[in-house]
Scaffold this active site. Sequence first.
Site, mmCIF file in Angstrom:
data_model
loop_
_atom_site.group_PDB
_atom_site.id
_atom_site.type_symbol
_atom_site.label_atom_id
_atom_site.label_comp_id
_atom_site.label_asym_id
_atom_site.label_seq_id
_atom_site.Cartn_x
_atom_site.Cartn_y
_atom_site.Cartn_z
ATOM 1 N N HIS A 473 0.832 -1.209 0.000
ATOM 2 C CA HIS A 473 0.000 0.000 0.000
ATOM 3 C C HIS A 473 0.867 1.258 0.000
ATOM 4 O O HIS A 473 0.497 2.273 0.583
ATOM 5 C CB HIS A 473 -0.945 -0.005 1.214
HETATM 6 C C1 LIG Z 1 0.470 -7.154 -4.926
HETATM 7 C C2 LIG Z 1 -0.483 -6.090 -4.504
HETATM 8 C C3 LIG Z 1 -1.612 -6.430 -3.745
HETATM 9 C C4 LIG Z 1 -2.503 -5.423 -3.336
HETATM 10 N N1 LIG Z 1 -3.698 -5.788 -2.761
HETATM 11 C C5 LIG Z 1 -4.653 -4.834 -2.578
HETATM 12 C C6 LIG Z 1 -5.985 -5.185 -2.208
HETATM 13 O O1 LIG Z 1 -6.332 -6.363 -2.106
HETATM 14 N N2 LIG Z 1 -6.869 -4.174 -2.002
HETATM 15 C C7 LIG Z 1 -6.534 -2.863 -2.144
HETATM 16 O O2 LIG Z 1 -7.371 -1.987 -1.893
HETATM 17 N N3 LIG Z 1 -5.289 -2.503 -2.508
HETATM 18 C C8 LIG Z 1 -4.368 -3.449 -2.773
HETATM 19 N N4 LIG Z 1 -3.128 -3.098 -3.234
HETATM 20 C C9 LIG Z 1 -2.824 -1.666 -3.385
HETATM 21 C C10 LIG Z 1 -3.498 -1.040 -4.602
HETATM 22 O O3 LIG Z 1 -3.632 -1.997 -5.636
HETATM 23 C C11 LIG Z 1 -2.659 0.149 -5.074
HETATM 24 O O4 LIG Z 1 -2.473 1.038 -3.995
HETATM 25 C C12 LIG Z 1 -3.361 0.913 -6.185
HETATM 26 O O5 LIG Z 1 -3.757 0.019 -7.196
HETATM 27 C C13 LIG Z 1 -2.450 1.995 -6.764
HETATM 28 O O6 LIG Z 1 -3.182 2.725 -7.719
HETATM 29 P P1 LIG Z 1 -2.509 3.897 -8.572
HETATM 30 O O7 LIG Z 1 -3.561 4.386 -9.499
HETATM 31 O O8 LIG Z 1 -1.853 4.864 -7.664
HETATM 32 O O9 LIG Z 1 -1.342 3.172 -9.380
HETATM 33 P P2 LIG Z 1 -1.408 1.927 -10.352
HETATM 34 O O10 LIG Z 1 -2.691 1.205 -10.254
HETATM 35 O O11 LIG Z 1 -0.167 1.135 -10.099
HETATM 36 O O12 LIG Z 1 -1.355 2.576 -11.790
HETATM 37 C C14 LIG Z 1 -0.233 3.140 -12.383
HETATM 38 C C15 LIG Z 1 -0.295 2.824 -13.872
HETATM 39 O O13 LIG Z 1 0.616 3.655 -14.561
HETATM 40 C C16 LIG Z 1 1.345 2.888 -15.502
HETATM 41 N N5 LIG Z 1 2.616 3.587 -15.714
HETATM 42 C C17 LIG Z 1 3.624 3.741 -14.817
HETATM 43 N N6 LIG Z 1 4.610 4.462 -15.361
HETATM 44 C C18 LIG Z 1 4.218 4.787 -16.616
HETATM 45 C C19 LIG Z 1 4.815 5.533 -17.656
HETATM 46 N N7 LIG Z 1 6.021 6.112 -17.526
HETATM 47 N N8 LIG Z 1 4.144 5.651 -18.839
HETATM 48 C C20 LIG Z 1 2.921 5.068 -19.013
HETATM 49 N N9 LIG Z 1 2.310 4.351 -18.037
HETATM 50 C C21 LIG Z 1 2.941 4.226 -16.846
HETATM 51 C C22 LIG Z 1 1.479 1.527 -14.830
HETATM 52 O O14 LIG Z 1 1.782 0.518 -15.763
HETATM 53 C C23 LIG Z 1 0.112 1.389 -14.179
HETATM 54 O O15 LIG Z 1 -0.834 0.820 -15.059
HETATM 55 C C24 LIG Z 1 -2.223 -4.062 -3.643
HETATM 56 C C25 LIG Z 1 -1.099 -3.726 -4.393
HETATM 57 C C26 LIG Z 1 -0.240 -4.722 -4.852
HETATM 58 C C27 LIG Z 1 0.957 -4.330 -5.675
#
Ligand SMILES: Cc1cc2nc3c(=O)[nH]c(=O)nc-3n(C[C@H](O)[C@H](O)[C@H](O)COP(=O)(O)OP(=O)(O)OC[C@H]3O[C@@H](n4cnc5c(N)ncnc54)[C@H](O)[C@@H]3O)c2cc1C
Length: 543
Positions: A473
Amino acid sequence: MEALNIKMGKRIRHDRLLKAFIFFFVDLSLCSPSITQGELPFMTSDVKEVAGKSFDYIVVGGGTAGCPLAATLSEKFSVLLIERGGSPYGNPLVMEKRFYGYSLIQTDEFSSVAQDFTSTDGVRNSRGRVLGGSSAINGGFYSRASEDFIDKAGWDKESVKDAYTWVESKIVSKPELTPWQTVVEFGLVEAGFLPYNGYSLEHVEGTKIGGSIFDVWGIRHTSADLLKAANPKNVVVLLNMTVKNIVFKSNGNASETTVKGVRFIKSDGSRDQTYKAYLNQPKNCTSKRGDVILSAGALSSPQILLLSGVGHRKQIENFDIPHVKNLKGIGKKMKDNPSIAVLVDTNPQSRQPEPPQVSGIAKDFKFIIEGGVIPTSFNATRMPIAAKIAFPVSEGELKLSSSDPRQTPAVKFNYLDDEKDLDACADMVHLLERVARSHSVAFYLGAKPQNNLMTSTDEQRKFCKENVRTYFHYHGGCTVGSVVDNDYKVYGVKGLRVVDGSTFRESPGTNPMATLMMLGRYQGLKILREREHVSSLSTQQNP
Ligand SMILES: Cc1cc2nc3c(=O)[nH]c(=O)nc-3n(C[C@H](O)[C@H](O)[C@H](O)COP(=O)(O)OP(=O)(O)OC[C@H]3O[C@@H](n4cnc5c(N)ncnc54)[C@H](O)[C@@H]3O)c2cc1C
């Protein structure tokens, strides 16, 4: 079995346990709908369809927050969403619950759907690299943030509720518990995580069953599914391209930094060839304009800003990047909730993986405990019960380690550095052991409950230091108030926002996915409202 009969707020009925055992033997995924269902007509990996073109909004990162944001903005404006990974559809490692966790062990440097990284603290971690982002590799546990968190964020409560409901109506299911998940539920109640709240999407103290983005057929619905609500005429989702940096206008006005577009490369490694996409330009200086919105997650959003020359001068110039804007908060306040896991099984076994579905929320919301079945290789699983500190004090920093945007930057979270976190961790170990060594768990495993629990605080603190791990997280790096304002606009830069987990000063106590999906929808609607009287026709193409 006596321990199973303890009083609860709402009694757990024994027929649930029977139902759970039946579920164990009937593999619902055998009659599941096709995992390719849901391909989006506006996805492309053909760079020619996009390079040199202009859009009202460019969203960088098709992840948990980025997909609902792009879908919402496309209701009225043209949107380009650029994602470094490919499509989740048709990939069993993403789509099928029975392969939960396998994506984290089948990784490679540039193309696997999960990208491995190890923080400078030495803790192994993961992040999504596929449309849907980390919601495509995570445990799928869905839980709204507490009212307190929403109050502190200053969001409008009714709009927050509407945004959560929008997400839930599309991708969230009420789960059926497996026998092991039912045992975790009993173990939590036995250890005193009360009241028992049953199924709830709210963040409530006690034991609860959360929502899931896996449906009853065991198919995962990532945030990419939220793009189905997009206006297909207004959106292009460009896959397998990594944004390298932001392109700024050179208008000779040193005091004003304005965004013109983005520069990107193919994710497969042909780094020499770069492409650009632009923001539509307003007709005149009084018209409103769109933005580049970084939704690339807590590691990539600060990284892209630094690679664009926005941030601390010295760090940027070390990589021969021209310095554009001094913004010291970028890469600061990086946090990851320290976590401890206890294995309840004695040996690895080949079981079907199970994401966590029940959580115990204890001690004024300070700790969260969950249990699952996690693959450690393709033919072995373990059964950990894990807990996290919901609001750690320790924080760290992110720095560039390379000018290649495909590499994970160097990040240090300083787990348990602050004494308060270490004390909390010792407390958490005590609770965790009570669940892991409960009669309910022992009964399920056919073992005697263990009573050799750690009793001294010194022992618990030592255990914490030696075994700290991630709950996945992690957040921060572009926090509200230091890098972005309350509208998620980057301070001092026109046409640039950040909307993702990097903006969180703290994770929403509970699991963050729900709130990040909600945030994408919420901020998208807010932008639409701000521009109510502006249509994309009032803009002209660039360059
Ligand atoms: C293994 C794991 C288990 C988890 N389990 C849970 C759970 O059960 N429940 C829960 O609530 N949370 C869970 N989490 C946490 C939650 O999934 C994350 O906090 C959340 O998804 C993050 O969202 P975000 O939009 O900030 O980033 P992300 O969802 O990571 O999105 C970022 C996106 O940007 C893209 N990207 C990155 N850099 C670039 C670039 N330079 N150019 C183009 N694209 C790019 C990536 O490929 C990705 O698709 C878990 C996380 C992980 C890793």
